[in-house]
Write a protein that holds these residues in place. Structure first.
Motif, PDB file in Angstrom:
ATOM      1  N   VAL A 179     -16.891  -1.121   1.670  1.00  0.00           N
ATOM      2  CA  VAL A 179     -16.101  -0.400   2.667  1.00  0.00           C
ATOM      3  C   VAL A 179     -14.722  -1.037   2.821  1.00  0.00           C
ATOM      4  CG1 VAL A 179     -15.947   0.130   5.133  1.00  0.00           C
ATOM      5  CG2 VAL A 179     -18.083   0.538   3.906  1.00  0.00           C
ATOM      6  N   VAL A 180     -14.671  -2.363   2.916  1.00  0.00           N
ATOM      7  CA  VAL A 180     -13.387  -3.049   3.052  1.00  0.00           C
ATOM      8  C   VAL A 180     -12.536  -2.837   1.796  1.00  0.00           C
ATOM      9  CG1 VAL A 180     -12.303  -5.323   3.248  1.00  0.00           C
ATOM     10  CG2 VAL A 180     -14.254  -4.734   4.695  1.00  0.00           C
ATOM     11  N   ALA A 195     -12.664  -0.257  -0.252  1.00  0.00           N
ATOM     12  CA  ALA A 195     -12.218   1.136  -0.254  1.00  0.00           C
ATOM     13  C   ALA A 195     -11.055   1.347   0.712  1.00  0.00           C
ATOM     14  CB  ALA A 195     -13.387   2.062   0.096  1.00  0.00           C
ATOM     15  N   ILE A 196     -11.122   0.708   1.871  1.00  0.00           N
ATOM     16  CA  ILE A 196     -10.018   0.814   2.830  1.00  0.00           C
ATOM     17  C   ILE A 196      -8.753   0.183   2.258  1.00  0.00           C
ATOM     18  CG2 ILE A 196      -9.200  -0.008   5.077  1.00  0.00           C
ATOM     19  CD1 ILE A 196     -12.083   0.372   6.084  1.00  0.00           C
ATOM     20  N   ALA A 197      -8.884  -0.963   1.617  1.00  0.00           N
ATOM     21  CA  ALA A 197      -7.722  -1.641   1.026  1.00  0.00           C
ATOM     22  C   ALA A 197      -7.099  -0.801  -0.087  1.00  0.00           C
ATOM     23  CB  ALA A 197      -8.127  -3.010   0.493  1.00  0.00           C
ATOM     24  N   GLY A 250      -7.335   2.448  -0.428  1.00  0.00           N
ATOM     25  CA  GLY A 250      -6.730   3.614   0.215  1.00  0.00           C
ATOM     26  C   GLY A 250      -5.387   3.295   0.839  1.00  0.00           C
ATOM     27  N   TYR A 251      -5.290   2.139   1.483  1.00  0.00           N
ATOM     28  CA  TYR A 251      -4.025   1.724   2.076  1.00  0.00           C
ATOM     29  C   TYR A 251      -2.950   1.536   1.009  1.00  0.00           C
ATOM     30  CZ  TYR A 251      -0.536  -1.280   4.211  1.00  0.00           C
ATOM     31  OH  TYR A 251       0.657  -1.827   4.618  1.00  0.00           O
ATOM     32  N   LYS A 259      -1.817   4.896  -0.375  1.00  0.00           N
ATOM     33  CA  LYS A 259      -0.968   5.604   0.587  1.00  0.00           C
ATOM     34  C   LYS A 259       0.424   4.991   0.642  1.00  0.00           C
ATOM     35  CE  LYS A 259      -0.676   7.006   5.414  1.00  0.00           C
ATOM     36  NZ  LYS A 259       0.676   6.587   5.618  1.00  0.00           N
ATOM     37  N   LYS A 260       0.483   3.684   0.651  1.00  0.00           N
ATOM     38  CA  LYS A 260       1.771   3.007   0.782  1.00  0.00           C
ATOM     39  C   LYS A 260       2.642   3.148  -0.467  1.00  0.00           C
ATOM     40  CE  LYS A 260       3.809  -1.429   1.826  1.00  0.00           C
ATOM     41  NZ  LYS A 260       4.215  -1.673   3.187  1.00  0.00           N
TER      42      LYS A 260
END
Length: 54
Positions: free
Chosen positions: A9-10, A12-14, A16-17, A20-21
């Motif tokens: 999960v961590v 995947a969030i990283a 995704g960030y 996006k950036k």
């Protein structure tokens, strides 16, 4: 088992960030039209020489 899920999960969030950036925002920011003119419709150059009109 729960530890592997949290790591995924961590991660995947990283990812995704970062996408996006560095991918999503530059693509859509380049499509926007730049703002041309000044705040008062082009009559003065507000902000360039601190004219005191703010």
């Amino acid at each position: 088992m729960i530890q592997k899920i949290l790591v995924f999960v961590v991660f995947a969030i990283a990812v995704g960030y970062l996408l996006k950036k560095f991918v999503w925002n530059p693509i859509f920011e380049s499509r926007r039209k730049p703002v041309v003119g000044t705040l008062d419709g082009g009559k003065t150059k507000c902000g360039n020489k601190d004219c005191g009109c703010h």
